[in-house]
Design an enzyme around this catalytic site. Structure first.
Site, PDB file in Angstrom:
ATOM      1  N   ARG A  91     -14.474   4.338   9.724  1.00  0.00           N
ATOM      2  CA  ARG A  91     -14.373   3.151  10.566  1.00  0.00           C
ATOM      3  C   ARG A  91     -12.968   3.106  11.161  1.00  0.00           C
ATOM      4  NH1 ARG A  91     -13.520  -2.324   7.085  1.00  0.00           N
ATOM      5  NH2 ARG A  91     -12.091  -1.530   5.482  1.00  0.00           N
ATOM      6  N   ASP A 125     -12.326   3.298   2.640  1.00  0.00           N
ATOM      7  CA  ASP A 125     -11.243   3.917   3.424  1.00  0.00           C
ATOM      8  C   ASP A 125     -10.435   4.903   2.588  1.00  0.00           C
ATOM      9  OD1 ASP A 125     -12.105   2.007   5.269  1.00  0.00           O
ATOM     10  OD2 ASP A 125     -10.509   0.607   4.778  1.00  0.00           O
ATOM     11  N   ASP A 134      -8.404   3.462  -0.688  1.00  0.00           N
ATOM     12  CA  ASP A 134      -7.167   4.075  -0.200  1.00  0.00           C
ATOM     13  C   ASP A 134      -6.645   5.161  -1.139  1.00  0.00           C
ATOM     14  OD1 ASP A 134      -7.465   2.220   1.764  1.00  0.00           O
ATOM     15  OD2 ASP A 134      -5.545   1.232   1.483  1.00  0.00           O
ATOM     16  N   TRP A 139      -9.557   2.040  11.787  1.00  0.00           N
ATOM     17  CA  TRP A 139      -8.457   1.204  11.303  1.00  0.00           C
ATOM     18  C   TRP A 139      -7.553   0.775  12.461  1.00  0.00           C
ATOM     19  CZ3 TRP A 139      -3.654   3.386   8.364  1.00  0.00           C
ATOM     20  CH2 TRP A 139      -2.882   2.318   7.895  1.00  0.00           C
ATOM     21  N   THR A 185       0.839  -1.202   0.000  1.00  0.00           N
ATOM     22  CA  THR A 185       0.000   0.000   0.000  1.00  0.00           C
ATOM     23  C   THR A 185       0.871   1.247   0.000  1.00  0.00           C
ATOM     24  OG1 THR A 185      -1.763  -1.158   1.204  1.00  0.00           O
ATOM     25  CG2 THR A 185      -1.794   1.244   1.255  1.00  0.00           C
TER      26      THR A 185
END
Length: 529
Positions: free
Chosen positions: A435, A364, A343, A437, A290
């Site tokens: 939310r 997210d 992301d 993480w 990522t």
């Protein structure tokens, strides 16, 4: 009516310090009991270190030493050619982040060794660096599960990485205790308290100091053909004597750009959203971490971007695929667009400010552990994969002493056209404000328009009851159909706050923006009027 010094100190301790902390902070030998790892702390803290100042410096020194040892351990693996590319990427992430931590820890250590007293802004800066140290290490740890590295690496590094994490958390705790002790001492010595009346509305600065300006144009008529060439040629460690400006003419630039820590006070200016476009398509599915999937990444302090679109076109089926990763302290994105799916914007660490930006994504799509303020931005959830949901934020605070979080202020949360559809039914896709993480995830929406795409419960769990009592999610004075809080989650960590609490997440207080934003020329609202 005058208030006595004794009353002031007592009130401060009552409001801000728990009874256990109030007693232990005057007993340095017991401070290990206030850390997340008391036994580990006591096992390495020599008895001769009695003051909190000495203890803080000791743990900073230990953190710096173990970081340097960790760099050597990680570097040893690069001599082995048997590891797959994805595993080497994780090791490279860990190495780069550990090198950043060496810099940050050295800065904090030098400051404490040479300056026993410091201003609130100086202390905030050092706490920001220590928060980033912990974030950087967590990013290293998060990379391993993504690529399933060889057991040899996991076995060799697991113990040392675990000890690094403990030391970083203990060091941050001691620094926080030291700040508290300093505040108490100051209050004790004060007879009166004065109020600092700051200007609440900062307009743009007309004269931005520019050291040099270069032009990027693919047709060869400028100074450079590619953005990377212009970045490579930019000066390093220039101090605060103005910006090195890279003007990028309209066009599509298929480049992966990484602006290193050595390139400070760099400003990249395009011709506008949708005109100057930087694009890529790296993703986790295609073997990148990522962290490494970003089309555009920056760690150079004082970075500014204006009038640019940043894209990751990997698509929703490629899962994590970052358009921008930002780990630059005191960085600004103004009138920029971030386009991706899962992301999209990795607000990784340190202090960041986003103004008049457009942010598109699905799962997210604003995530990381920076102290970031989004002001007057348009946030557009888009159509995810089948059976997926949308979560706007996934903030990654891992420790209660980190001064990080996301403040979404005076923004517009409206579905992208592909999600809303002609009948505005959002295609039965559930969309949430965020939310958790990580365990101490912190996000605040205030004075923002929230359209009807947001699910009535507002927020979504990560997994079971993880972090529901330790997170901090809050809403203040929002409007629009989706701002109705009557059916919001009832978690211990969720709050509907008032203006006094919300004021802690404004530009002045949360990212100390009044100290560094004026030099950027970007307009900002500093606090509540």
């Amino acid at each position: 009516m005058k208030t006595s010094t004794t009353t002031i100190v007592s009130l401060f301790i009552t409001l801000f310090i728990s009874p256990s902390l109030a007693s232990l902070i005057s007993s340095p030998n017991n401070t290990c009991n206030l850390t997340p790892f008391p036994s580990f702390c006591l096992s390495i803290l020599p008895s001769q270190y009695l003051s909190i100042d000495d203890q803080t410096i000791f743990f900073l020194q230990q953190s710096l030493t173990i970081t340097q040892n960790n760099i050597q351990s990680i570097s040893s693996f690069f001599n082995q050619s048997t590891f797959p590319f994805s595993t080497l990427l994780v090791l490279q992430d860990c190495l780069n982040l550990a090198e950043l931590n060496t810099d940050f820890l050295s800065i904090v250590l030098q400051a404490l060794e040479t300056n026993t007293t410091m201003s609130s802004n100086q202390a905030n800066h050092l706490q920001t660096l220590l928060s980033a140290v912990l974030t950087n290490h967590q990013t290293c740890l998060d990379g391993f599960p993504e690529v399933n590295p060889f057991p040899k690496i996991s076995t060799t590094l697991s113990n040392s990485l675990s000890d690094v994490n403990k030391l970083y958390k203990i060091t941050l705790q001691f620094f926080t205790l030291r700040r508290t002790q300093t505040i108490i001492a100051r209050l004790t010595n004060q007879i009166t308290i004065t109020t600092n009346n700051r200007k609440l509305l900062q307009t743009s600065v007309d004269n931005v100091m520019v050291r040099q300006k270069v032009v990027v144009n693919p047709d060869g008529s400028g100074d450079f053909i590619t953005i990377n060439d212009a970045v490579d040629a930019a000066p390093t460690k220039t101090g605060n004597n103005g910006y090195h400006v890279i003007y990028v003419v309209a066009g599509i630039y298929s480049e992966y750009i990484s602006i290193p820590k050595s390139k400070e006070n760099l400003m990249i200016v395009g011709d506008g959203i949708g005109r100057t476009i930087i694009t890529g398509n790296r993703s986790v599915v295609d073997g990148w971490t990522t962290f490494q999937s970003a089309t555009f990444a920056v760690t150079g302090k004082g970075f500014v971007a204006v009038n640019i679109t940043f894209r990751n076109t990997a698509g929703s089926n490629k899962h994590q695929a970052v358009a921008v990763r930002n780990g630059a302290d005191m960085s600004v994105f103004y009138k920029c667009s971030f386009e991706g799916y899962q992301d999209t914007l990795y607000a990784h660490s340190l202090r960041q400010f986003y103004k008049n930006c457009d942010i598109y994504g699905t799962v997210d799509f604003i995530f990381g552990n920076a102290a970031a303020i989004f002001q007057n931005c348009n946030i557009h959830p888009r159509l995810p994969m089948q059976n997926q949901f949308n979560a706007i934020t996934a903030q990654g605070r891992t420790d209660p002493n980190q001064n990080t979080g996301f403040s979404i202020w005076n923004c517009y949360i409206v579905a992208a056209s592909e999600l809303g559809g002609a009948n505005n039914n959002y295609n039965d896709i559930k969309t949430y404000l965020g939310r958790p993480w990580k365990e101490y995830s912190r996000t605040i929406y205030m004075q923002s328009f929230i359209d009807g795409l947001i699910d009535p419960k507002g927020w979504m769990e990560w997994l079971g009851d993880f972090a529901l009592s330790t997170l901090y999610y809050a809403e203040y004075a929002n409007w629009g159909q989706g701002s109705n809080t009557s059916n919001r989650v009832t978690w211990k960590g969720y709050h509907q706050i008032d203006g006094k609490d919300a004021d802690e997440f404004t530009v002045n207080k949360f990212i100390q923006g009044d100290m560094w934003l004026p030099m950027t020329g970007v307009p900002f609202r500093a606090g509540f009027q």
